[in-house]
Motif scaffolding. Structure first.
Motif, PDB file in Angstrom:
ATOM      1  N   ILE A 206     -97.361  43.136 -24.249  1.00 23.13           N
ATOM      2  CA  ILE A 206     -98.819  43.437 -24.489  1.00 23.13           C
ATOM      3  C   ILE A 206     -99.172  45.091 -24.018  1.00 23.13           C
ATOM      4  O   ILE A 206     -98.836  45.603 -23.286  1.00 23.13           O
TER       5      ILE A 206
ATOM      6  N   ASN B 299    -104.485  46.931 -23.773  1.00 22.45           N
ATOM      7  CA  ASN B 299    -104.971  45.374 -23.578  1.00 22.45           C
ATOM      8  C   ASN B 299    -104.686  44.720 -22.369  1.00 22.45           C
ATOM      9  O   ASN B 299    -105.401  44.110 -21.872  1.00 22.45           O
ATOM     10  N   LEU B 300    -103.520  45.379 -21.759  1.00 20.69           N
ATOM     11  CA  LEU B 300    -103.399  44.949 -20.282  1.00 20.69           C
ATOM     12  C   LEU B 300    -104.747  45.532 -19.399  1.00 20.69           C
ATOM     13  O   LEU B 300    -105.087  44.762 -18.708  1.00 20.69           O
TER      14      LEU B 300
ATOM     15  N   VAL C 201    -107.688  43.130 -20.064  1.00 15.59           N
ATOM     16  CA  VAL C 201    -107.341  41.796 -19.442  1.00 15.59           C
ATOM     17  C   VAL C 201    -107.824  41.991 -17.946  1.00 15.59           C
ATOM     18  O   VAL C 201    -108.395  41.281 -17.258  1.00 15.59           O
TER      19      VAL C 201
ATOM     20  N   LEU D 198     -99.844  42.028 -14.073  1.00 11.83           N
ATOM     21  CA  LEU D 198    -100.178  42.812 -15.154  1.00 11.83           C
ATOM     22  C   LEU D 198    -100.294  44.126 -14.957  1.00 11.83           C
ATOM     23  O   LEU D 198    -100.458  44.985 -15.982  1.00 11.83           O
TER      24      LEU D 198
ATOM     25  N   HIS E  84    -103.806  39.552 -27.239  1.00 12.47           N
ATOM     26  CA  HIS E  84    -102.580  38.756 -27.527  1.00 12.47           C
ATOM     27  C   HIS E  84    -101.922  38.769 -26.170  1.00 12.47           C
ATOM     28  O   HIS E  84    -100.879  39.058 -25.850  1.00 12.47           O
ATOM     29  N   ASP E  85    -102.676  37.936 -25.278  1.00 11.07           N
ATOM     30  CA  ASP E  85    -101.959  37.646 -24.133  1.00 11.07           C
ATOM     31  C   ASP E  85    -102.242  36.062 -23.754  1.00 11.07           C
ATOM     32  O   ASP E  85    -103.322  35.573 -23.305  1.00 11.07           O
TER      33      ASP E  85
ATOM     34  N   THR F 286    -102.394  34.923 -20.066  1.00 16.56           N
ATOM     35  CA  THR F 286    -103.588  34.800 -19.379  1.00 16.56           C
ATOM     36  C   THR F 286    -104.698  33.940 -19.827  1.00 16.56           C
ATOM     37  O   THR F 286    -105.520  33.405 -19.285  1.00 16.56           O
TER      38      THR F 286
END
Length: 157
Positions: free
Chosen positions: A7, A11-12, A15, A73, A130-131, A134
């Motif tokens: 990821i 994006n991390l 999230v 994460l 794209h996780d 989660t």
């Protein structure tokens, strides 16, 4: 050290930020449930006192789990009252009186609000960020809150 889990760092961060809000909501809901446990009055005091205790114990487990998810994460979990109040979408103010039905209605509204927020993020995490992990995690969290809401709702029938 930054996690290398497929990821992107951007994006991390997104999230983690969204989960920070979930953690804040969980903390506020936990605190309101503790308040109900401490301040319940009425002929059903004992049973509601024990019921609210079982609910806040579950919320305590959830808070720890959400914070650990944020840490897994590669981000830090918020851990101050100020940050929780800035991040939550719930109100810490109770709008009902200190009887069983009043507390239950207030807590039920908060659980249902949190369920909606979690449901809205399931596809966002999976498809946009794209996780899938989660996404799956908050699906389970949503199901836990649905059960807790059912338990609250059942007291009002």
């Amino acid at each position: 050290m930054e996690p290398k889990i497929g990821i992107t760092p951007e994006n991390l961060a997104k999230v983690a930020h969204a989960l920070n809000g979930v953690l804040a909501d969980e903390f506020v809901l936990y605190t309101k449930t503790r308040n109900a446990h401490w301040n319940i009055e009425g002929p059903d005091f004992h049973s509601k006192h024990l019921f609210f205790e079982s609910q806040y114990n579950k919320l305590d487990e959830i808070m720890d789990s959400v914070a650990e998810r944020i840490r897994s994460l590669g981000h830090y979990a918020p851990a101050t009252l100020k940050s929780f109040l800035q991040l939550t979408h719930l109100s810490e103010q109770l709008h009902e009186k200190n009887d069983g039905d009043g507390f239950i209605r207030e807590l039920l509204n908060d659980h249902e609000s949190l369920i909606i927020r979690l449901r809205e993020n399931i596809n966002y995490f999976a498809n946009d960020l794209h996780d899938a992990g989660t996404s799956d995690y908050i699906t389970g969290l949503m199901e836990t809150h649905e059960k807790m809401a059912w338990m609250l709702r059942s007291h009002l029938r």
